[in-house]
Design an enzyme around this catalytic site. Structure first.
Site, PDB file in Angstrom:
ATOM      1  N   ASP A 287       0.864  -1.168   0.000  1.00 41.28           N
ATOM      2  CA  ASP A 287       0.000   0.000   0.000  1.00 41.28           C
ATOM      3  C   ASP A 287       0.910   1.231   0.000  1.00 41.28           C
ATOM      4  O   ASP A 287       2.085   1.167   0.354  1.00 41.28           O
ATOM      5  CB  ASP A 287      -0.960  -0.011   1.195  1.00 41.28           C
ATOM      6  CG  ASP A 287      -2.184   0.857   0.916  1.00 41.28           C
ATOM      7  OD1 ASP A 287      -2.136   1.657  -0.037  1.00 41.28           O
ATOM      8  OD2 ASP A 287      -3.183   0.741   1.652  1.00 41.28           O
TER       9      ASP A 287
HETATM   10  C1  BGC Z   1      -5.004   3.103  -0.295  1.00 44.52           C
HETATM   11  C2  BGC Z   1      -5.082   2.037  -1.369  1.00 44.52           C
HETATM   12  C3  BGC Z   1      -4.985   2.688  -2.721  1.00 44.52           C
HETATM   13  C4  BGC Z   1      -3.696   3.477  -2.796  1.00 44.52           C
HETATM   14  C5  BGC Z   1      -3.476   4.151  -4.131  1.00 44.52           C
HETATM   15  C6  BGC Z   1      -3.797   4.003  -0.487  1.00 44.52           C
HETATM   16  O1  BGC Z   1      -3.845   5.070   0.388  1.00 44.52           O
HETATM   17  O2  BGC Z   1      -4.983   2.506   0.973  1.00 44.52           O
HETATM   18  O3  BGC Z   1      -6.288   1.325  -1.224  1.00 44.52           O
HETATM   19  O4  BGC Z   1      -5.066   1.737  -3.727  1.00 44.52           O
HETATM   20  O5  BGC Z   1      -3.719   4.480  -1.799  1.00 44.52           O
HETATM   21  O6  BGC Z   1      -4.325   5.206  -4.307  1.00 44.52           O
END
Ligand code: BGC
Length: 726
Positions: A287
């Site tokens: 993440d």
């Molecule tokens: C989120 C993810 C997301 C990623 C990209 C993160 O803050 O937890 O679910 O895919 O950002 O935007």
């Protein structure tokens, strides 16, 4: 609400001593490239593993290290056609890989705003997940991306959690049944699905009141202390199904820690369970920004790609780990091999890059899919004869609440800017026709809203919450700070007092409290119904379609009834440690075990007709029952099977009942049909931590069948393992 990560990014970059502009070159390539020619790995007769080995042989160590992290720290903010990019190696014809959000659709520019996944789950029709994912993947592709960060399969532990709307609710079986077709649908379009967030990613963090301001139990820091059986039975099954049944291409490891280890460097989660037990063959990516917490442990235990930008997997960090012997080159090959093999498996090297082109998207078709799903996932919670409306007998409608007149969706990385929008206010007005007067009030003043509602044939009150990634909701009530900035409970009460035919429409991302439910005539949970939600609502309210959604999450009577209430160690955690003391008693399992009556139970939902259940029988491990439409109109019913399992041993808590099957059937008035549920070994098993495997406990089992978790008129007992039933 959109994200405000740029500030975080700026901080991070400063901390890393890297303030250079992002590699826009990656973005500017916009994914266009030629297909593989002239290299030994271009031979499509070879297996992905063989082709990967050839490619690894040709890469220098510097090139390999460059492929282990993303290359653009803030693609979304700087207008790139992706939320993440990983530059390739042009010398070898390896082009940039582009990553997109998310579970409701892409967020590069405008997109079809599908209903939130919690609504999708409320349809109890997994086929709709496949159809939705196909449409989303098609748009992801036409935005020039290769991978979609979706679906979100975290099982809801805390209904306050800011991202509840992105999930399939509180039951691991429902979540699994929706994850698999979602992934198959997306990957069938040539897009690699990235199931997230692995795992025990249950909260964003609570907004603390002074003096404890800031996020308490922030997702970036919190350690989920969760026992092995609970992990296996509640939080892991949707990931397990994604890997074993859908053969998902990639997994996103979560921000949080799990039992002391960062999720992105947990050997137990990433190596033992994901790879060795489940046979995961794809790649693990982090993440964004804060999930990866180290270099050597992540590399040695199972993270393949750091996104969106290099930090722990920067060439410098990896070089240092190699030099100190903490990481070997063989491990680098293993990690990178997982990424490349997956790209080969999905044909990434054998096709042109996808070209961003919104004009290639069939927006009308996708909008219609969004409408159909919304129609199936809106849940009718109460109806005292007020619905469906009969346009011929109506002369006036009052629509109260500003949320009836705009797009309502959750915030954060899954937020969508819709291609088009028909608001509920517009759609209801249109469906009512010119002969009906529609009066509107924004709802910002309860007394004057009540005046608007007075005398109307029916008054709709639209209310909403304000759910977003990044922070949990402070409370489940509609008077909560941040709940559209007004006391919506008082608004509902005032309108209900002024008009006996008051119907409340919730556009919320999760369960909310409904303390006024006895004072209103109708209540619908429309979740975040997407850009076509207005049309769907109008069709449901006027009876063009009978409501058929069912709750994938319990609506409690009061905040204190929820499984994680009244104990800060459970939630939001103390000193960034959240103890999953409720164990397997998540969601309705908790309410059942504590004999707490919910406001609206899991699985519940009404139609414009009624159904009865009869004739339960068991043949081998197949349970069959007959469902009859006993009302005067066509409608859909979701028959549900809950299993009561014997306690496997002293001190091993079994939830009173667990959902093990559901089947949605459409029946015309008076018609009957059989529904069938087959209980496989897993359905009958509990996770035995002593032996480290699934076991069927000897004893007496009871299958309950009916309309929802609290209305199960039929049951049948059967004994397993040489036991007998009393
Ligand atoms: C989120 C993810 C997301 C990623 C990209 C993160 O803050 O937890 O679910 O895919 O950002 O935007």
């Amino acid at each position: 609400m959109t994200r405000s990560w740029p500030i975080l990014t700026a901080l991070l970059l400063t901390a890393c001593g890297n303030s250079s502009a992002p590699s826009g070159a990656a973005g500017s390539a916009t994914g266009v490239a030629t297909t593989c020619t002239g290299f030994p790995w271009c031979d499509t007769r070879l297996s992905p593993a063989q082709r990967t080995a050839l490619m690894l042989d040709a890469l220098t160590l510097d090139e390999k290290l460059s492929l282990m992290a993303g290359d653009d720290p803030d693609s979304a903010a700087n207008g790139d056609p992706a939320v993440g990019v990983s530059d390739g190696v042009p010398r070898l014809g390896i082009r940039t890989t582009f990553y997109s959000d998310g579970p409701l659709g892409p967020r590069e520019g405008r997109a079809t705003a599908h209903p939130a996944p919690i609504l999708l789950a409320a349809t109890f029709e997994p086929e709709l997940a496949r159809i939705t994912a196909q449409a989303i993947a098609d748009e992801v592709k036409h935005k020039g991306n290769d991978v979609v960060h979706a679906p979100t399969v975290d099982v809801v532990r805390v209904p306050l959690a800011g991202r509840t709307f992105e999930t399939a609710g509180e039951d691991p079986y429902v979540s699994s049944r929706f994850a698999v077709p979602w992934i198959l649908g997306a990957e069938g379009e040539g897009i690699i699905a990235n199931v997230k967030h692995y795992t025990a990613n249950s909260q964003e963090g609570a907004i603390g009141a002074p003096p404890l301001t800031g996020l308490i139990g922030s997702r970036f820091l919190v350690d989920a202390v969760v026992d092995e059986r609970t992990l296996r039975e509640i939080y892991l099954p949707p990931f397990e199904a994604s890997v074993k049944e859908a053969k998902v291409g990639s997994v996103m490891c979560a921000y949080n820690y799990v039992n002391g280890d960062p999720a992105c460097s947990s050997r137990h989660l990433l190596q033992t369970i994901l790879r060795e037990e489940w046979g995961f063959d794809g790649y693990v990516l982090t993440d964004y920004y804060f999930a990866q917490k180290d270099t050597a442990n992540s590399a040695n235990n199972g993270t393949d790609l750091e996104l969106p930008f290099m930090n722990f997997y920067s060439p410098t960090s990896l070089r240092a780990a190699l030099a100190s012997g903490q990481v070997t080159e063989a491990t680098i090959d293993l990690r990178l091999g997982n990424i490349l093999r997956t790209l080969f498996r999905y044909g990434f090297f054998d096709r042109e890059g996808f070209v961003p082109n919104d004009n290639a998207i069939d927006q009308a078709r996708h909008a219609d899919i969004a409408r159909q799903v919304a129609e199936q996932g809106v849940v009718l919670l109460k109806n005292q004869g007020v619905l469906p409306l009969n346009a011929a007998n109506l002369s006036s409608i009052a629509i109260i609440g500003e949320s009836s007149d705009r797009y309502v969706g959750g915030g954060g990385s899954s937020a969508i800017i819709p291609f088009a929008l028909i608001t509920p206010r517009a759609a209801i007005t249109q469906r009512a026709g010119p002969g009906v007067t529609v009066r509107y009030h924004a709802g910002d003043n309860a007394a004057s809203a009540a005046t608007t509602a007075t005398g109307a044939d029916v008054a709709f009150v639209f209310v909403t919450d304000n759910a977003t990634e990044g922070a949990d909701r402070p409370c489940l009530s509609l008077t909560c700070p941040g709940s559209a900035g007004q006391n919506q409970d008082d608004l509902i009460r005032a309108v209900a007092a002024a008009n006996p035919n008051t119907v409340v429409v919730l556009q919320t991302g999760s369960a909310v409290l409904t303390p006024w439910r006895d004072q209103v005539s109708g209540l619908l949970a429309a979740w975040y119904p997407g850009q076509s939600g207005g049309l769907a609502l109008a069709r449901l309210l006027f009876g063009d379609e009978s409501p058929s959604g069912r709750l994938p999450i319990t609506f409690p009577q009061q905040e204190g009834d929820t499984p994680t209430a009244n104990d800060p160690e459970k939630y939001p955690g103390v000193a960034n440690r959240t103890v999953y003391k409720e164990g397997v008693l998540v969601g309705y399992r908790w309410y059942d075990s504590q004999s707490i009556t919910p406001a609206y139970p899991f699985g519940f939902g009404l139609a414009y007709t009624t159904f009865s259940y009869s004739n339960l029988r068991l043949s081998g491990r197949t349970v069959t029952a007959t469902v009859t439409n006993t009302g005067g109109r066509a409608g859909s019913e979701t028959a549900q099977l809950y299993l009561e399992m014997p306690p496997p041993g002293p001190g091993i808590v079994q939830p009173p009942r667990q959902l093990k099957g559901f089947q949605k059937v459409r029946l015309s008035a008076g018609a009957s049909t059989d529904v069938q549920f087959t209980l496989d070994d897993r359905a009958l098993s509990y996770y035995d931590v002593q032996v480290g495997d699934w076991r069927i406990a000897p004893g007496c089992y009871r299958a309950h069948v009916g309309a929802h978790s609290r209305q199960l008129p039929l049951n049948i007992a059967f004994a397993l393992g040489g036991a007998t039933c009393p």
